[in-house]
Write a protein that holds these residues in place. Structure first.
Motif, mmCIF file in Angstrom:
data_model
loop_
_atom_site.group_PDB
_atom_site.id
_atom_site.type_symbol
_atom_site.label_atom_id
_atom_site.label_comp_id
_atom_site.label_asym_id
_atom_site.label_seq_id
_atom_site.Cartn_x
_atom_site.Cartn_y
_atom_site.Cartn_z
ATOM 1 N N LEU A 1 69.943 98.352 141.151
ATOM 2 C CA LEU A 1 71.372 98.259 140.870
ATOM 3 C C LEU A 1 71.753 97.103 139.946
ATOM 4 O O LEU A 1 72.790 97.152 139.277
ATOM 5 N N LYS A 2 70.959 96.062 139.905
ATOM 6 C CA LYS A 2 71.316 94.845 139.175
ATOM 7 C C LYS A 2 71.680 95.138 137.716
ATOM 8 O O LYS A 2 72.756 94.758 137.243
ATOM 9 N N GLU A 3 70.800 95.793 137.007
ATOM 10 C CA GLU A 3 71.043 96.063 135.588
ATOM 11 C C GLU A 3 72.228 97.012 135.391
ATOM 12 O O GLU A 3 73.013 96.852 134.452
ATOM 13 N N ILE A 4 72.365 97.975 136.293
ATOM 14 C CA ILE A 4 73.479 98.933 136.192
ATOM 15 C C ILE A 4 74.812 98.218 136.404
ATOM 16 O O ILE A 4 75.769 98.428 135.652
ATOM 17 N N LYS A 5 74.861 97.366 137.416
ATOM 18 C CA LYS A 5 76.103 96.631 137.689
ATOM 19 C C LYS A 5 76.455 95.716 136.527
ATOM 20 O O LYS A 5 77.643 95.587 136.159
ATOM 21 N N GLU A 6 75.459 95.063 135.935
ATOM 22 C CA GLU A 6 75.713 94.171 134.800
ATOM 23 C C GLU A 6 76.227 94.952 133.596
ATOM 24 O O GLU A 6 77.122 94.499 132.883
ATOM 25 N N ARG A 7 75.648 96.136 133.410
ATOM 26 C CA ARG A 7 76.050 96.956 132.244
ATOM 27 C C ARG A 7 77.513 97.391 132.343
ATOM 28 O O ARG A 7 78.216 97.478 131.333
ATOM 29 N N PHE A 8 78.000 97.652 133.558
ATOM 30 C CA PHE A 8 79.355 98.168 133.725
ATOM 31 C C PHE A 8 80.299 97.168 134.384
ATOM 32 O O PHE A 8 81.328 97.546 134.929
ATOM 33 N N ALA A 9 79.953 95.905 134.316
ATOM 34 C CA ALA A 9 80.818 94.865 134.881
ATOM 35 C C ALA A 9 82.180 94.898 134.191
ATOM 36 O O ALA A 9 82.284 94.943 132.966
ATOM 37 N N GLY A 10 83.237 94.926 135.013
ATOM 38 C CA GLY A 10 84.582 94.949 134.464
ATOM 39 C C GLY A 10 85.075 96.319 134.061
ATOM 40 O O GLY A 10 86.227 96.459 133.610
ATOM 41 N N ASP A 11 84.231 97.345 134.227
ATOM 42 C CA ASP A 11 84.626 98.713 133.891
ATOM 43 C C ASP A 11 85.335 99.328 135.097
ATOM 44 O O ASP A 11 84.730 99.523 136.150
ATOM 45 N N SER A 12 86.610 99.654 134.947
ATOM 46 C CA SER A 12 87.393 100.168 136.072
ATOM 47 C C SER A 12 86.938 101.545 136.526
ATOM 48 O O SER A 12 87.298 101.990 137.618
ATOM 49 N N GLN A 13 86.156 102.219 135.686
ATOM 50 C CA GLN A 13 85.670 103.556 136.050
ATOM 51 C C GLN A 13 84.401 103.517 136.889
ATOM 52 O O GLN A 13 83.956 104.543 137.394
ATOM 53 N N VAL A 14 83.811 102.326 137.030
ATOM 54 C CA VAL A 14 82.567 102.181 137.792
ATOM 55 C C VAL A 14 82.788 101.187 138.921
ATOM 56 O O VAL A 14 83.020 100.001 138.681
ATOM 57 N N LEU A 15 82.708 101.689 140.139
ATOM 58 C CA LEU A 15 82.965 100.880 141.332
ATOM 59 C C LEU A 15 81.673 100.690 142.118
ATOM 60 O O LEU A 15 80.999 101.664 142.472
ATOM 61 N N SER A 16 81.319 99.458 142.394
ATOM 62 C CA SER A 16 80.144 99.179 143.205
ATOM 63 C C SER A 16 80.551 98.954 144.658
ATOM 64 O O SER A 16 81.341 98.062 144.961
ATOM 65 N N LEU A 17 79.992 99.777 145.547
ATOM 66 C CA LEU A 17 80.199 99.606 146.981
ATOM 67 C C LEU A 17 78.896 99.189 147.664
ATOM 68 O O LEU A 17 78.724 99.393 148.864
ATOM 69 N N GLN A 18 78.014 98.605 146.880
ATOM 70 C CA GLN A 18 76.761 98.122 147.445
ATOM 71 C C GLN A 18 77.032 97.134 148.582
ATOM 72 O O GLN A 18 77.837 96.215 148.443
ATOM 73 N N ASN A 19 76.382 97.362 149.703
ATOM 74 C CA ASN A 19 76.483 96.468 150.864
ATOM 75 C C ASN A 19 77.883 96.400 151.472
ATOM 76 O O ASN A 19 78.174 95.474 152.221
ATOM 77 N N GLN A 20 78.754 97.349 151.163
ATOM 78 C CA GLN A 20 80.126 97.305 151.666
ATOM 79 C C GLN A 20 80.439 98.423 152.658
ATOM 80 O O GLN A 20 81.545 98.474 153.181
ATOM 81 N N LEU A 21 79.477 99.301 152.906
ATOM 82 C CA LEU A 21 79.755 100.470 153.735
ATOM 83 C C LEU A 21 78.855 100.525 154.964
ATOM 84 O O LEU A 21 77.636 100.339 154.860
ATOM 85 N N LYS A 22 79.474 100.778 156.112
ATOM 86 C CA LYS A 22 78.694 101.110 157.293
ATOM 87 C C LYS A 22 78.137 102.513 157.104
ATOM 88 O O LYS A 22 78.593 103.263 156.237
ATOM 89 N N ALA A 23 77.176 102.878 157.933
ATOM 90 C CA ALA A 23 76.533 104.185 157.776
ATOM 91 C C ALA A 23 77.544 105.329 157.816
ATOM 92 O O ALA A 23 77.518 106.231 156.972
ATOM 93 N N THR A 24 78.444 105.297 158.791
ATOM 94 C CA THR A 24 79.416 106.383 158.904
ATOM 95 C C THR A 24 80.433 106.358 157.761
ATOM 96 O O THR A 24 80.956 107.409 157.366
ATOM 97 N N GLU A 25 80.705 105.185 157.203
ATOM 98 C CA GLU A 25 81.584 105.099 156.036
ATOM 99 C C GLU A 25 80.891 105.686 154.811
ATOM 100 O O GLU A 25 81.523 106.351 153.982
ATOM 101 N N LEU A 26 79.584 105.454 154.715
ATOM 102 C CA LEU A 26 78.818 106.064 153.631
ATOM 103 C C LEU A 26 78.868 107.580 153.753
ATOM 104 O O LEU A 26 78.995 108.287 152.744
ATOM 105 N N PHE A 27 78.786 108.090 154.970
ATOM 106 C CA PHE A 27 78.910 109.531 155.198
ATOM 107 C C PHE A 27 80.203 110.052 154.571
ATOM 108 O O PHE A 27 80.218 111.069 153.875
ATOM 109 N N THR A 28 81.299 109.361 154.836
ATOM 110 C CA THR A 28 82.602 109.789 154.336
ATOM 111 C C THR A 28 82.641 109.766 152.807
ATOM 112 O O THR A 28 83.153 110.697 152.177
ATOM 113 N N VAL A 29 82.095 108.717 152.214
ATOM 114 C CA VAL A 29 82.079 108.598 150.756
ATOM 115 C C VAL A 29 81.219 109.696 150.137
ATOM 116 O O VAL A 29 81.603 110.314 149.133
ATOM 117 N N LEU A 30 80.075 109.979 150.719
ATOM 118 C CA LEU A 30 79.193 111.032 150.201
ATOM 119 C C LEU A 30 79.846 112.404 150.313
ATOM 120 O O LEU A 30 79.845 113.193 149.360
#
Length: 328
Positions: A220-249
Motif C-alpha cells: 500500500l505504501k507506494e499506492i498511498k503516496e501516488r494518490f496522496a491528496g486525491d479526493s477520489q482515493v480513500l485509504s481505510l487501511q487499519n481503520q476497519l474492524k472485521a465486520t466493518e470491512l464486511f460492510t464496505v466490501l
C-alpha cells in the motif's frame, strides 16, 4: 454419530473454504461445533446460518490444549474431523477417546492419533480446496460420494447493516471500488504499478477505497503516496474492524484483490470480485479461487504450472479488469 466437531486452525481464506462443507445434507440433524483460530470468530458469527465454535490459539498451545480437552470432555463428540491442525489437536482427540478421529494422513501425528485418515495430495491442486475438504468429510462419515451426489456448498456471509459507517467515510453504495492489493506473500501478486494504473483509470468513474492492515503496508505504501491528496482515493487501511470491512466490501461496486482472505470474504458476501491469481500449481485458482455468485478470475495464460516466471503476472492487463468493471 450425532455430535460432530470440525477443526480448522488456519487463516481466514482457509477457514472459509472449509466451513462451507458443514452444509451437506447428511449433517443436517447433527450437533456441529467448530474449532477455529483465535480472532476468527467474526466468520462463524456472521455466517448464514451462524455456527457454534471454540477459538484456540496455536501460539499458546499449552493453554489451548487444556481448553480443547476440557471442551471435549463436555461436548463428547462422536466424530471429529481435523482439516488442518497441529499435533496437539490430534493428541487431544486421542487422549479424550473421541470414537472417530478423521483427518489428512500426512504428518507423523496423523498416523499416531487418528483412526480414519485419508491420503490427499493437495499440492497437486487438481480440485478446489473446498472440494478436498468435502472429500475428507465424506471419508470421515464413510459416505460414498458417487451415491450421495453431494456438491460442495459455498459459504454465505452476511454484512451488518451499517449506513453510519458508509456515511462517516463519505461512501455511497455501488459508487466505489475497493482495491485490496496486500497479501501474505503465499502467492504471486499483480505488480504495484498495475494496481496504480488500474486506479488511475477506475477513479474517473468511481471512488477508490484502499483497504488493508499494517501487514499490507509493503503493497500500500507506494499506492498511498501516488494518490496522496486525491479526493477520489480513500485509504481505510487499519481503520476497519472485521465486520466493518464486511460492510464496505458488500456495498462496493467491485473488489479488486489478489489471492488472499479478503477475496474469499468478499465472494462469500456476494460482492463482485475481480480476483488476480497466479498460475503456479499450488497457488492456482483451480484450488484457491474465491467462490461466490459474482466472481471473475484473472490469470496469466499459457504457463507451465511447475515452472512459472514471476514476471508473467504483468500479462494480466488493466484493460481486462476495466472491461469487467464496466460490465457490472
Amino acid at each position: 454419530m450425532k455430535k460432530v466437531l470440525l477443526i480448522r486452525l488456519d487463516k481466514i481464506g482457509d477457514l472459509i473454504c472449509t466451513m462451507c462443507v458443514d452444509q451437506v445434507s447428511f449433517l443436517k440433524d447433527r450437533d456441529v461445533h467448530w474449532v477455529i483460530s483465535k480472532g476468527l470468530g467474526f466468520v462463524p458469527d456472521n455466517a448464514d446460518p451462524k455456527r457454534k465454535y471454540l477459538e484456540l490459539s496455536k501460539e499458546d498451545w499449552k493453554t489451548s490444549l487444556q481448553s480443547l480437552r476440557s471442551f471435549l470432555k463436555d461436548f463428547k463428540p462422536d466424530v471429529a474431523v481435523s482439516f488442518q491442525a497441529p499435533w496437539w489437536v490430534s493428541y487431544a482427540l486421542w487422549a479424550e477417546n473421541v470414537p472417530v478421529r478423521a483427518g489428512v494422513k500426512s504428518q507423523w501425528h496423523s498416523f499416531l492419533f487418528l483412526n480414519r485418515g485419508l491420503r490427499q495430495r493437495r499440492s497437486q491442486a487438481v480440485q478446489h480446496e473446498s472440494d478436498y475438504n468435502l472429500d475428507l468429510l465424506l471419508h470421515a462419515f464413510r459416505v460414498n460420494e458417487e451415491i450421495t451426489q453431494e456438491k460442495t456448498p459455498e459459504l454465505k456471509l452476511v454484512a451488518p447493516m451499517n449506513p453510519e459507517l458508509l456515511a462517516k467515510h463519505g461512501l455511497i453504495s455501488g459508487k466505489y471500488v475497493v482495491v485490496h492489493p496486500g497479501m501474505a506473500g503465499s502467492a504471486l501478486n499483480w505488480p504495484i504499478a498495475k494496481y496504480i494504473e488500474f486506479i488511475v483509470e477506475a477513479k474517473k468513474n468511481y471512488q477508490i477505497v484502499l483497504t488493508g492492515t499494517a501487514a499490507d503496508e509493503p503493497w500500500l505504501k507506494e499506492i498511498k503516496e501516488r494518490f496522496a491528496g486525491d479526493s477520489q482515493v480513500l485509504s481505510l487501511q487499519n481503520q476497519l474492524k472485521a465486520t466493518e470491512l464486511f460492510t464496505v466490501l458488500k456495498n462496493s461496486k467491485a473488489v479488486v484483490v489478489p489471492s488472499t482472505g479478503v477475496a474469499h470474504m468478499a465472494a462469500s458476501l456476494g460482492a463482485n470480485v475481480l480476483g488476480i491469481y497466479s498460475p503456479v500449481r499450488v497457488q492456482h485458482p483451480r484450488r484457491w479461487a474465491a467462490r461466490g455468485p459474482h466472481v471473475r478470475i484473472f490469470m496469466p495464460h499459457s504457463q507451465d504450472q511447475d515452472n512459472v516466471d514471476p514476471r508473467c503476472m504483468d500479462e494480466i492487463s488493466v484493460e481486462d479488469l476495466l472491461k469487467a468493471l464496466s460490465s457490472l
